[in-house]
Design an enzyme around this catalytic site. Structure first.
Site, PDB file in Angstrom:
ATOM      1  N   VAL A 146     -22.360  32.755 -72.542  1.00 53.33           N
ATOM      2  CA  VAL A 146     -23.013  33.813 -71.781  1.00 53.33           C
ATOM      3  C   VAL A 146     -22.022  34.250 -70.716  1.00 53.33           C
ATOM      4  O   VAL A 146     -21.080  33.528 -70.384  1.00 53.33           O
ATOM      5  CB  VAL A 146     -24.355  33.366 -71.142  1.00 53.33           C
ATOM      6  CG1 VAL A 146     -25.402  33.104 -72.209  1.00 53.33           C
ATOM      7  CG2 VAL A 146     -24.168  32.152 -70.256  1.00 53.33           C
ATOM      8  N   SER A 147     -22.251  35.445 -70.170  1.00 54.42           N
ATOM      9  CA  SER A 147     -21.258  36.026 -69.269  1.00 54.42           C
ATOM     10  C   SER A 147     -21.379  35.577 -67.822  1.00 54.42           C
ATOM     11  O   SER A 147     -20.395  35.552 -67.100  1.00 54.42           O
ATOM     12  CB  SER A 147     -21.347  37.555 -69.315  1.00 54.42           C
ATOM     13  OG  SER A 147     -21.075  38.006 -70.621  1.00 54.42           O
ATOM     14  N   THR A 148     -22.587  35.253 -67.376  1.00 48.59           N
ATOM     15  CA  THR A 148     -22.755  34.936 -65.965  1.00 48.59           C
ATOM     16  C   THR A 148     -23.469  33.600 -65.788  1.00 48.59           C
ATOM     17  O   THR A 148     -24.176  33.128 -66.684  1.00 48.59           O
ATOM     18  CB  THR A 148     -23.563  36.027 -65.232  1.00 48.59           C
ATOM     19  OG1 THR A 148     -24.867  36.108 -65.810  1.00 48.59           O
ATOM     20  CG2 THR A 148     -22.879  37.377 -65.324  1.00 48.59           C
TER      21      THR A 148
END
Length: 181
Positions: free
Chosen positions: A9-11
């Site tokens: 996931v990005s964050t």
């Protein structure tokens, strides 16, 4: 032959659980995960670990192609590295594998679509920010670190590394906050 899952996931505030569960349900004996942007390979330590671990006949499995990368060249390079190790890449949604010639073509097209989607997202974001600025309502991104707590810890005699550990952030973020004061 092992099936090795990779979830991303990005964050930090996003959840990996659904990807990890799906990869395990697909028979992945090992699942590595990380919370880092897929815009480039930089800083993606777990992905690098998975690639280095691959042996001939192994299968690197991801839930969606954009979990592998958002840039066509990066995705193709990752696939090329896996193939260089004699391993395959499988994407679960839509189900595509590099085990066949058509899978290679489809993954290339999907990689191009993922990159195009990323550009569209950035353009929409930029347009929204520009409109908000023009309307005088743009406030910037939300602060993820409590600046007053960083200052308090510094005043209490803690160094940047100790503050970073306590706050759950990087030392660089602490240095930036302290230099802004």
């Amino acid at each position: 032959m092992a099936r090795i899952g990779y979830a991303r996931v990005s964050t930090l505030d996003q959840d990996l659980d659904l990807q990890v569960e799906r990869l395990k349900a697909e028979g992945c004996s090992i699942v590595r995960s990380e919370k880092v942007s897929g815009g480039s390979r930089e800083g993606r330590v777990e992905l690098e670990t998975v690639i280095q671990f691959l042996r001939p006949g192994d299968d690197l499995v991801v839930a969606r192609l954009d979990r592998l990368g958002r840039d066509t060249r990066d995705v193709l390079n990752i696939i090329h590295e896996c193939e260089g190790r004699g391993a395959f890449v499988t994407v679960l949604d839509p189900h595509v594998s590099t085990r066949g010639e058509m899978g290679q073509i489809i993954l290339t097209v999907l990689g191009m679509v993922a990159q195009m989607e990323r550009r569209f997202i950035k353009e929409r974001q930029r347009d929204g920010i520009d409109r908000a600025k023009a309307a005088g309502i743009y406030q910037g991104g939300r602060s993820r670190i409590d600046r007053s707590e960083v200052r308090r810890l510094r005043a209490a005699g803690l160094g940047p590394a100790a503050i970073a550990r306590q706050m759950g952030c990087s030392r660089m973020q602490v240095y930036r906050l302290l230099s802004d004061d």
